[in-house]
Scaffold this motif. Structure first.
Motif, mmCIF file in Angstrom:
data_model
loop_
_atom_site.group_PDB
_atom_site.id
_atom_site.type_symbol
_atom_site.label_atom_id
_atom_site.label_comp_id
_atom_site.label_asym_id
_atom_site.label_seq_id
_atom_site.Cartn_x
_atom_site.Cartn_y
_atom_site.Cartn_z
ATOM 1 N N MET A 1 0.829 -1.201 0.000
ATOM 2 C CA MET A 1 0.000 0.000 0.000
ATOM 3 C C MET A 1 0.864 1.252 0.000
ATOM 4 N N ASP A 23 4.203 0.950 -4.045
ATOM 5 C CA ASP A 23 3.358 -0.228 -4.206
ATOM 6 C C ASP A 23 2.241 0.010 -5.213
ATOM 7 N N ILE A 24 1.716 1.225 -5.242
ATOM 8 C CA ILE A 24 0.645 1.556 -6.184
ATOM 9 C C ILE A 24 1.160 1.470 -7.622
ATOM 10 N N ASN A 85 -7.200 6.436 -2.799
ATOM 11 C CA ASN A 85 -7.177 5.139 -3.477
ATOM 12 C C ASN A 85 -7.385 5.381 -4.962
ATOM 13 N N GLU A 232 -3.136 5.052 4.825
ATOM 14 C CA GLU A 232 -2.696 4.231 3.704
ATOM 15 C C GLU A 232 -3.656 4.375 2.530
ATOM 16 N N GLN A 234 -4.243 2.748 -1.697
ATOM 17 C CA GLN A 234 -3.884 1.599 -2.515
ATOM 18 C C GLN A 234 -4.426 1.724 -3.932
ATOM 19 N N TYR A 236 -6.876 0.526 -6.333
ATOM 20 C CA TYR A 236 -8.166 -0.112 -6.057
ATOM 21 C C TYR A 236 -9.124 0.102 -7.222
#
Length: 291
Positions: A1, A23-24, A85, A232, A234, A236
């Protein structure tokens, strides 16, 4: 994340938002199989979209940031919610170019400069707010800065970075946005300008061990900045079979009848996560009944 951090100067006149989006951006490469330069371009845009989305206030708010400069990568579209996100679609994820004159990934070349950066804010009103500016650099960070100056009249500094390894994996990615909060404190501008001069590139900061907290406070050095909040975020995608059914019904009864008659099954692929949804001829006939 990814991790988003926001810091505010002591007098409340300057907000700095920072993110480690490594991470994204890795998910972009995993899902879309991007080339090195496409990873850098899409990674910068999705990082900006995450930070911009996190500036929205309401849970239902959505932000779309799209860029198309006529370059080989085509259109890159990113969508963010109010928590940052994000998801991303890319017309030509395999497009690539040789390094530029500085020996770096040619993001400006692959994006192009003959086109527009578009920002759409859907805040639940009758019509979404849309702002659009001509691309001025194709490097994305400067274009985001220009967007805020022209479309929203908010003095802003944006820095973005994606470091791609030789095996195309993402070593680091992140960014920050510094904004002056009205009424503008003119004295704060001098501090920000000096801070920006002293700061390394985003990827250099991250690879040297700096956290988003460190970056946010570096942006506010001399202004007694303090961490406002952190959370956090992410990659998505909220696609589903139900949403895909809505897409199918939107094309109309006549087209659905053709699909049902011409082939035993129809497959639709989400452009954001590459998930595939298959509908048999009988299932499409059932959808027709709902129209």
């Amino acid at each position: 994340m990814g991790k988003i951090v926001r810091a505010l100067s002591a007098d409340g006149s300057v907000l700095c938002s920072a993110i480690d989006s490594t991470d994204i951006v890795r998910r972009i490469h995993e899902i879309h199989g991007t080339s090195a330069t496409a990873s850098a371009a899409a990674g910068r845009l999705i990082t900006a979209a995450s930070l911009m989305g996190a500036l929205m206030k309401n849970e239902s708010d959505r932000l779309t940031v799209r860029i198309n400069g006529g370059g080989p990568v085509g259109t890159i579209t990113t969508v963010s919610d109010y928590m940052g996100n994000v998801k991303c679609s890319i017309d030509n994820p395999l497009a690539d170019l040789p390094p530029n004159q500085l020996g770096k990934l040619d993001v400006a070349g692959i994006v192009g400069t003959d086109g527009y950066l578009t920002v759409i804010r859907d805040m639940g009103l009758k019509e979404p707010y849309a702002g659009q500016i001509p691309i001025i650099s194709g490097e994305i960070a400067m274009d985001i800065t220009q967007y805020y100056a022209v479309s929203e009249q908010i003095p802003t500094v944006c820095a973005l970075g994606v470091l791609v390894d030789t095996d195309l994996s993402i070593k680091s990615a992140g960014g920050y946005i510094i904004q002056l909060v009205p009424p503008v404190n003119e004295a704060a501008i001098d501090f920000i300008e000096e801070n920006i001069k002293d700061m390394q590139s985003v990827t250099e900061l991250l690879t040297s061990g700096c956290t988003p907290q460190d970056i946010a406070l570096k942006g506010l050095k001399g202004l007694d900045g303090d961490i406002l909040d952190e959370w956090e975020a992410q990659y998505y995608c909220n696609c589903s079979r139900e949403r895909t059914e809505q897409v199918l019904t939107a094309i109309g009864k006549t087209e659905l009848e053709k699909l049902a008659a011409e082939q035993p099954s129809t497959e639709l692929c989400c452009h954001f996560c590459e998930k595939k949804y298959r509908f048999t001829s009988d299932e499409i006939k059932e959808l027709i009944k709902t129209i």
